[in-house]
Design a protein around this motif. Structure first.
Motif, mmCIF file in Angstrom:
data_model
loop_
_atom_site.group_PDB
_atom_site.id
_atom_site.type_symbol
_atom_site.label_atom_id
_atom_site.label_comp_id
_atom_site.label_asym_id
_atom_site.label_seq_id
_atom_site.Cartn_x
_atom_site.Cartn_y
_atom_site.Cartn_z
ATOM 1 N N MET A 1 -17.493 51.497 -25.744
ATOM 2 C CA MET A 1 -17.378 50.521 -26.835
ATOM 3 C C MET A 1 -15.903 50.415 -27.241
ATOM 4 O O MET A 1 -15.484 50.902 -28.300
ATOM 5 N N PRO A 2 -15.088 49.800 -26.323
ATOM 6 C CA PRO A 2 -13.643 49.780 -26.589
ATOM 7 C C PRO A 2 -13.329 48.977 -27.852
ATOM 8 O O PRO A 2 -13.885 47.899 -28.074
ATOM 9 N N LEU A 3 -12.440 49.545 -28.641
ATOM 10 C CA LEU A 3 -12.107 48.936 -29.940
ATOM 11 C C LEU A 3 -11.570 47.518 -29.786
ATOM 12 O O LEU A 3 -11.883 46.626 -30.580
ATOM 13 N N GLN A 4 -10.795 47.322 -28.724
ATOM 14 C CA GLN A 4 -10.182 45.988 -28.574
ATOM 15 C C GLN A 4 -11.220 44.899 -28.290
ATOM 16 O O GLN A 4 -10.938 43.725 -28.496
ATOM 17 N N ASP A 5 -12.420 45.308 -27.834
ATOM 18 C CA ASP A 5 -13.471 44.312 -27.571
ATOM 19 C C ASP A 5 -14.411 44.131 -28.767
ATOM 20 O O ASP A 5 -15.356 43.351 -28.697
ATOM 21 N N GLU A 6 -14.186 44.883 -29.821
ATOM 22 C CA GLU A 6 -15.056 44.796 -30.984
ATOM 23 C C GLU A 6 -14.778 43.520 -31.783
ATOM 24 O O GLU A 6 -13.644 43.022 -31.796
ATOM 25 N N PRO A 7 -15.813 43.003 -32.483
ATOM 26 C CA PRO A 7 -15.587 41.808 -33.297
ATOM 27 C C PRO A 7 -14.495 42.060 -34.351
ATOM 28 O O PRO A 7 -14.372 43.181 -34.858
ATOM 29 N N GLU A 8 -13.756 40.998 -34.656
ATOM 30 C CA GLU A 8 -12.646 41.109 -35.601
ATOM 31 C C GLU A 8 -13.091 41.699 -36.945
ATOM 32 O O GLU A 8 -12.422 42.564 -37.528
ATOM 33 N N ARG A 9 -14.279 41.283 -37.433
ATOM 34 C CA ARG A 9 -14.740 41.773 -38.744
ATOM 35 C C ARG A 9 -15.026 43.280 -38.698
ATOM 36 O O ARG A 9 -14.873 43.981 -39.700
ATOM 37 N N VAL A 10 -15.432 43.765 -37.534
ATOM 38 C CA VAL A 10 -15.701 45.200 -37.388
ATOM 39 C C VAL A 10 -14.392 45.980 -37.396
ATOM 40 O O VAL A 10 -14.269 47.024 -38.057
ATOM 41 N N ARG A 11 -13.393 45.447 -36.699
ATOM 42 C CA ARG A 11 -12.093 46.140 -36.672
ATOM 43 C C ARG A 11 -11.450 46.127 -38.060
ATOM 44 O O ARG A 11 -10.851 47.116 -38.489
ATOM 45 N N ALA A 12 -11.621 45.012 -38.780
ATOM 46 C CA ALA A 12 -11.048 44.928 -40.136
ATOM 47 C C ALA A 12 -11.713 45.950 -41.062
ATOM 48 O O ALA A 12 -11.041 46.624 -41.856
ATOM 49 N N ALA A 13 -13.030 46.095 -40.952
ATOM 50 C CA ALA A 13 -13.731 47.065 -41.812
ATOM 51 C C ALA A 13 -13.301 48.494 -41.472
ATOM 52 O O ALA A 13 -13.147 49.335 -42.362
#
Ligand SMILES: NC(=O)c1ccc[n+]([C@@H]2O[C@H](COP(=O)([O-])OP(=O)(O)OC[C@H]3O[C@@H](n4cnc5c(N)ncnc54)[C@H](OP(=O)(O)O)[C@@H]3O)[C@@H](O)[C@H]2O)c1
Length: 266
Positions: free
Chosen positions: A243-255
Protein backbone atom coordinates in the motif's frame (compact mmCIF):
# COMPACT_ATOMS: atom_id res chain seq x y z
CA UNK A 1 0.74 -6.27 39.60
CA UNK A 2 -1.62 -3.39 40.41
CA UNK A 3 -3.15 -1.87 37.30
CA UNK A 4 -3.78 1.89 37.50
CA UNK A 5 -7.42 2.88 37.28
CA UNK A 6 -8.46 4.35 33.92
CA UNK A 7 -11.51 5.89 32.34
CA UNK A 8 -11.89 4.04 29.06
CA UNK A 9 -13.95 5.25 26.12
CA UNK A 10 -15.39 2.42 24.02
CA UNK A 11 -16.12 3.42 20.43
CA UNK A 12 -18.48 0.80 19.00
CA UNK A 13 -19.81 0.04 22.50
CA UNK A 14 -23.15 -1.36 21.34
CA UNK A 15 -21.59 -3.88 18.92
CA UNK A 16 -21.00 -7.59 19.38
CA UNK A 17 -17.42 -6.99 20.58
CA UNK A 18 -17.95 -3.52 22.06
CA UNK A 19 -20.58 -4.74 24.53
CA UNK A 20 -18.11 -7.32 25.84
CA UNK A 21 -15.37 -4.67 25.99
CA UNK A 22 -17.65 -2.53 28.17
CA UNK A 23 -18.21 -5.50 30.53
CA UNK A 24 -14.52 -6.44 30.55
CA UNK A 25 -13.45 -2.86 31.31
CA UNK A 26 -15.69 -2.86 34.37
CA UNK A 27 -14.47 -6.34 35.34
CA UNK A 28 -10.86 -5.10 35.25
CA UNK A 29 -11.79 -2.32 37.68
CA UNK A 30 -11.82 0.65 35.33
CA UNK A 31 -14.50 3.25 34.63
CA UNK A 32 -16.09 2.93 31.22
CA UNK A 33 -17.69 5.44 28.91
CA UNK A 34 -19.72 4.03 26.05
CA UNK A 35 -20.11 6.00 22.83
CA UNK A 36 -23.67 5.35 21.66
CA UNK A 37 -25.21 6.81 18.50
CA UNK A 38 -28.70 5.42 19.03
CA UNK A 39 -29.95 6.49 22.50
CA UNK A 40 -32.39 3.54 22.66
CA UNK A 41 -29.40 1.14 22.71
CA UNK A 42 -28.23 2.54 26.04
CA UNK A 43 -30.54 0.00 27.70
CA UNK A 44 -28.24 -2.84 26.54
CA UNK A 45 -25.36 -1.51 28.62
CA UNK A 46 -24.55 -2.22 32.26
CA UNK A 47 -25.73 0.46 34.70
CA UNK A 48 -22.09 1.21 35.70
CA UNK A 49 -21.30 2.49 32.18
CA UNK A 50 -21.29 6.22 31.55
CA UNK A 51 -22.95 7.00 28.23
CA UNK A 52 -21.86 9.61 25.69
CA UNK A 53 -24.25 10.11 22.81
CA UNK A 54 -22.31 10.67 19.59
CA UNK A 55 -21.79 9.59 16.02
CA UNK A 56 -18.23 9.10 14.77
CA UNK A 57 -19.13 10.56 11.39
CA UNK A 58 -20.14 13.83 13.09
CA UNK A 59 -17.01 15.26 14.73
CA UNK A 60 -18.97 17.93 16.59
CA UNK A 61 -20.67 15.21 18.67
CA UNK A 62 -17.40 13.78 20.04
CA UNK A 63 -16.02 16.49 22.37
CA UNK A 64 -17.91 15.31 25.47
CA UNK A 65 -17.04 11.68 24.82
CA UNK A 66 -13.29 12.25 25.03
CA UNK A 67 -13.34 14.61 28.00
CA UNK A 68 -11.33 13.23 30.93
CA UNK A 69 -10.55 9.82 29.39
CA UNK A 70 -7.31 7.88 29.78
CA UNK A 71 -7.80 5.32 27.00
CA UNK A 72 -9.89 4.47 23.93
CA UNK A 73 -10.87 1.04 22.60
CA UNK A 74 -12.11 1.08 18.99
CA UNK A 75 -14.40 -1.78 17.95
CA UNK A 76 -16.26 0.06 15.19
CA UNK A 77 -17.78 -1.87 12.32
CA UNK A 78 -19.61 -0.73 9.22
CA UNK A 79 -20.44 -4.21 7.94
CA UNK A 80 -22.97 -4.21 5.12
CA UNK A 81 -22.50 -0.48 4.50
CA UNK A 82 -20.18 -0.87 1.50
CA UNK A 83 -17.24 1.28 0.49
CA UNK A 84 -18.66 4.61 1.63
CA UNK A 85 -19.41 3.35 5.14
CA UNK A 86 -16.04 1.64 5.34
CA UNK A 87 -14.38 4.99 4.64
CA UNK A 88 -16.68 7.06 6.85
CA UNK A 89 -16.95 4.74 9.85
CA UNK A 90 -14.06 2.24 9.99
CA UNK A 91 -11.54 4.85 8.89
CA UNK A 92 -13.24 8.24 9.31
CA UNK A 93 -14.50 7.30 12.77
CA UNK A 94 -10.99 6.58 13.99
CA UNK A 95 -9.68 9.79 12.37
CA UNK A 96 -12.43 11.90 13.96
CA UNK A 97 -12.01 10.47 17.45
CA UNK A 98 -8.21 10.83 17.28
CA UNK A 99 -8.68 14.45 16.17
CA UNK A 100 -11.16 15.10 18.98
CA UNK A 101 -8.49 14.00 21.47
CA UNK A 102 -6.47 17.15 20.70
CA UNK A 103 -3.37 17.16 22.89
CA UNK A 104 -4.63 14.48 25.31
CA UNK A 105 -2.14 11.65 25.71
CA UNK A 106 -4.33 8.57 25.95
CA UNK A 107 -3.71 4.88 25.37
CA UNK A 108 -5.30 3.34 22.27
CA UNK A 109 -6.46 -0.19 21.47
CA UNK A 110 -7.71 -0.59 17.90
CA UNK A 111 -9.47 -3.70 16.61
CA UNK A 112 -9.20 -4.33 12.85
CA UNK A 113 -9.19 -7.82 11.28
CA UNK A 114 -7.00 -10.75 10.32
CA UNK A 115 -6.18 -10.46 6.62
CA UNK A 116 -6.41 -6.66 6.69
CA UNK A 117 -3.42 -6.34 4.36
CA UNK A 118 -5.08 -8.50 1.69
CA UNK A 119 -6.12 -6.04 -1.00
CA UNK A 120 -6.85 -8.38 -3.88
CA UNK A 121 -9.42 -10.76 -2.38
CA UNK A 122 -13.10 -10.56 -3.27
CA UNK A 123 -14.09 -9.12 0.14
CA UNK A 124 -11.79 -6.12 -0.14
CA UNK A 125 -12.49 -5.64 -3.83
CA UNK A 126 -16.20 -5.39 -3.01
CA UNK A 127 -16.12 -3.41 0.23
CA UNK A 128 -12.65 -1.83 0.52
CA UNK A 129 -13.10 -2.63 4.21
CA UNK A 130 -9.57 -4.01 4.55
CA UNK A 131 -8.02 -0.95 2.94
CA UNK A 132 -9.99 1.48 5.12
CA UNK A 133 -9.29 -0.46 8.30
CA UNK A 134 -5.61 -0.58 7.40
CA UNK A 135 -5.64 3.18 6.85
CA UNK A 136 -7.17 3.55 10.32
CA UNK A 137 -4.23 1.52 11.67
CA UNK A 138 -1.88 3.93 9.92
CA UNK A 139 -3.56 6.92 11.56
CA UNK A 140 -3.15 5.34 14.98
CA UNK A 141 0.55 4.66 14.34
CA UNK A 142 1.01 8.25 13.09
CA UNK A 143 -0.81 9.74 16.07
CA UNK A 144 2.17 9.60 18.42
CA UNK A 145 -0.08 7.94 21.02
CA UNK A 146 0.78 4.70 22.81
CA UNK A 147 -1.16 1.94 21.05
CA UNK A 148 -1.89 -1.72 20.47
CA UNK A 149 -3.53 -2.96 17.25
CA UNK A 150 -5.42 -6.24 17.44
CA UNK A 151 -6.44 -8.10 14.27
CA UNK A 152 -8.79 -10.86 15.36
CA UNK A 153 -9.61 -14.05 13.49
CA UNK A 154 -13.14 -15.31 12.95
CA UNK A 155 -15.41 -14.43 15.85
CA UNK A 156 -16.75 -17.34 17.91
CA UNK A 157 -15.79 -19.96 15.30
CA UNK A 158 -13.66 -21.59 17.99
CA UNK A 159 -14.60 -24.96 19.47
CA UNK A 160 -15.30 -24.98 23.18
CA UNK A 161 -11.78 -26.32 23.87
CA UNK A 162 -9.99 -23.65 21.76
CA UNK A 163 -8.95 -20.86 24.11
CA UNK A 164 -5.17 -20.92 23.98
CA UNK A 165 -4.24 -17.53 22.53
CA UNK A 166 -1.87 -17.40 19.56
CA UNK A 167 -0.57 -13.99 18.50
CA UNK A 168 0.85 -13.77 14.98
CA UNK A 169 2.57 -10.99 13.04
CA UNK A 170 3.00 -10.16 9.35
CA UNK A 171 -0.65 -10.93 8.47
CA UNK A 172 0.22 -13.97 6.38
CA UNK A 173 -3.05 -15.90 6.83
CA UNK A 174 -5.20 -14.64 3.99
CA UNK A 175 -7.56 -17.44 2.91
CA UNK A 176 -10.49 -15.22 3.81
CA UNK A 177 -12.31 -17.91 5.76
CA UNK A 178 -12.17 -19.42 9.25
CA UNK A 179 -9.12 -21.50 8.28
CA UNK A 180 -7.21 -18.23 8.92
CA UNK A 181 -7.96 -18.60 12.61
CA UNK A 182 -10.75 -18.46 15.15
CA UNK A 183 -11.25 -16.65 18.43
CA UNK A 184 -13.97 -16.20 21.03
CA UNK A 185 -15.50 -12.72 21.18
CA UNK A 186 -15.01 -12.60 24.94
CA UNK A 187 -11.27 -13.24 24.55
CA UNK A 188 -10.97 -10.44 21.99
CA UNK A 189 -12.49 -8.08 24.57
CA UNK A 190 -10.12 -9.35 27.25
CA UNK A 191 -7.06 -8.84 25.05
CA UNK A 192 -8.15 -5.34 23.98
CA UNK A 193 -8.75 -4.13 27.54
CA UNK A 194 -5.67 -5.86 28.98
CA UNK A 195 -3.45 -4.28 26.32
CA UNK A 196 -4.30 -0.82 27.68
CA UNK A 197 -2.34 -1.39 30.86
CA UNK A 198 0.47 -3.56 29.47
CA UNK A 199 3.91 -2.15 28.67
CA UNK A 200 4.52 -5.43 26.82
CA UNK A 201 1.73 -4.58 24.36
CA UNK A 202 3.03 -1.11 23.51
CA UNK A 203 3.40 -0.27 19.79
CA UNK A 204 2.52 -3.84 18.85
CA UNK A 205 0.32 -5.05 15.99
CA UNK A 206 -0.77 -8.68 15.89
CA UNK A 207 -3.30 -11.15 14.55
CA UNK A 208 -5.24 -12.81 17.36
CA UNK A 209 -6.44 -16.41 17.10
CA UNK A 210 -6.89 -19.32 19.47
CA UNK A 211 -5.92 -22.97 19.33
CA UNK A 212 -6.72 -26.04 21.39
CA UNK A 213 -5.94 -25.57 25.05
CA UNK A 214 -6.85 -23.43 28.03
CA UNK A 215 -6.52 -19.64 28.05
CA UNK A 216 -3.28 -18.21 29.39
CA UNK A 217 -3.71 -16.28 32.64
CA UNK A 218 -0.81 -13.84 32.21
CA UNK A 219 -1.41 -11.74 29.11
CA UNK A 220 1.79 -9.73 29.64
CA UNK A 221 3.69 -12.95 28.99
CA UNK A 222 1.65 -13.48 25.80
CA UNK A 223 2.37 -9.95 24.53
CA UNK A 224 6.05 -9.91 25.52
CA UNK A 225 7.63 -12.04 22.73
CA UNK A 226 6.04 -9.96 19.96
CA UNK A 227 8.06 -7.42 17.99
CA UNK A 228 7.03 -3.78 18.26
CA UNK A 229 6.24 -1.90 15.08
CA UNK A 230 9.35 -0.09 13.86
CA UNK A 231 9.48 3.45 15.28
CA UNK A 232 7.97 5.86 12.75
CA UNK A 233 6.54 3.09 10.55
CA UNK A 234 3.01 3.40 9.23
CA UNK A 235 2.60 -0.37 8.86
CA UNK A 236 2.70 -3.27 11.27
CA UNK A 237 5.97 -5.08 11.69
CA UNK A 238 6.55 -7.47 8.75
CA UNK A 239 3.36 -6.38 6.96
CA UNK A 240 3.37 -6.74 3.19
CA UNK A 241 4.48 -3.48 1.53
CA UNK A 242 1.52 -3.39 -0.83
CA UNK A 243 0.00 0.00 0.00
CA UNK A 244 2.55 2.58 -1.20
CA UNK A 245 1.91 6.02 0.22
CA UNK A 246 2.42 7.74 -3.10
CA UNK A 247 -0.51 5.77 -4.56
CA UNK A 248 -2.86 6.65 -1.72
CA UNK A 249 -5.74 9.10 -2.29
CA UNK A 250 -4.81 12.73 -1.65
CA UNK A 251 -7.34 13.03 1.22
CA UNK A 252 -5.77 10.03 2.94
CA UNK A 253 -2.26 11.47 2.68
CA UNK A 254 -3.51 14.84 3.97
CA UNK A 255 -5.14 13.19 7.01
CA UNK A 256 -1.93 11.26 7.72
CA UNK A 257 0.14 14.45 7.51
CA UNK A 258 -2.26 16.15 9.94
CA UNK A 259 -2.02 13.20 12.33
CA UNK A 260 1.79 13.13 12.15
CA UNK A 261 1.87 16.88 12.88
CA UNK A 262 -0.50 16.45 15.85
CA UNK A 263 1.59 13.53 17.09
CA UNK A 264 4.72 15.67 17.12
CA UNK A 265 2.93 18.24 19.30
CA UNK A 266 1.73 15.68 21.86
N1 LIG B 1 -17.05 -11.43 12.23
C1 LIG B 1 -15.78 -11.78 12.26
O1 LIG B 1 -15.44 -12.97 12.35
C2 LIG B 1 -14.72 -10.71 12.21
C3 LIG B 1 -13.38 -11.05 12.35
C4 LIG B 1 -12.41 -10.05 12.38
C5 LIG B 1 -12.80 -8.72 12.30
N2 LIG B 1 -14.11 -8.42 12.14
C6 LIG B 1 -14.47 -7.00 12.04
O2 LIG B 1 -15.13 -6.63 13.24
C7 LIG B 1 -16.10 -5.67 12.95
C8 LIG B 1 -17.40 -6.13 13.54
O3 LIG B 1 -17.34 -6.06 14.94
P1 LIG B 1 -18.71 -6.24 15.72
O4 LIG B 1 -19.27 -7.59 15.44
O5 LIG B 1 -18.53 -5.81 17.13
O6 LIG B 1 -19.59 -5.16 14.93
P2 LIG B 1 -21.07 -4.71 15.17
O7 LIG B 1 -21.77 -5.63 16.12
O8 LIG B 1 -21.68 -4.43 13.84
O9 LIG B 1 -20.84 -3.32 15.94
C9 LIG B 1 -20.38 -2.19 15.29
C10 LIG B 1 -20.37 -1.04 16.27
O10 LIG B 1 -19.99 0.15 15.59
C11 LIG B 1 -20.96 1.16 15.89
N3 LIG B 1 -21.06 2.16 14.86
C12 LIG B 1 -21.27 1.98 13.53
N4 LIG B 1 -21.36 3.19 12.93
C13 LIG B 1 -21.19 4.12 13.90
C14 LIG B 1 -21.19 5.54 13.90
N5 LIG B 1 -21.38 6.25 12.78
N6 LIG B 1 -20.98 6.20 15.08
C15 LIG B 1 -20.79 5.50 16.23
N7 LIG B 1 -20.80 4.15 16.29
C16 LIG B 1 -21.00 3.48 15.14
C17 LIG B 1 -22.27 0.36 16.01
O11 LIG B 1 -23.26 1.17 16.60
P3 LIG B 1 -24.84 0.77 16.44
O12 LIG B 1 -25.09 -0.29 17.47
O13 LIG B 1 -25.56 2.03 16.74
O14 LIG B 1 -25.03 0.28 15.04
C18 LIG B 1 -21.77 -0.78 16.87
O15 LIG B 1 -21.62 -0.36 18.21
C19 LIG B 1 -16.29 -5.61 11.47
O16 LIG B 1 -15.84 -4.36 11.00
C20 LIG B 1 -15.47 -6.74 10.92
O17 LIG B 1 -14.79 -6.43 9.75
C21 LIG B 1 -15.08 -9.37 12.11
Amino acid sequence: MTVPHMTVLVVGATGSIGRLVVEETIRQGHSVRALVRTPGKTRQLPSEAQVAIGDVTQPETLAGAVDGIDAVVFTLGSDGGGKVAAENVDYGGVRNVLSALGSRKVRIALMTAIGVTNRTGKYNQTTEAHDWKRRSERLVRASGLPYTIVRPGWFDYNRSDQHRLVLLQGDTRQAGDSSDGVIARRQIAEVLVSSLSSDQALRKTFELVATTGPAQKDLDAVFAPLDADPQGSLDGVRDMANMPLQDEPERVRAALDAMLAAGRLR
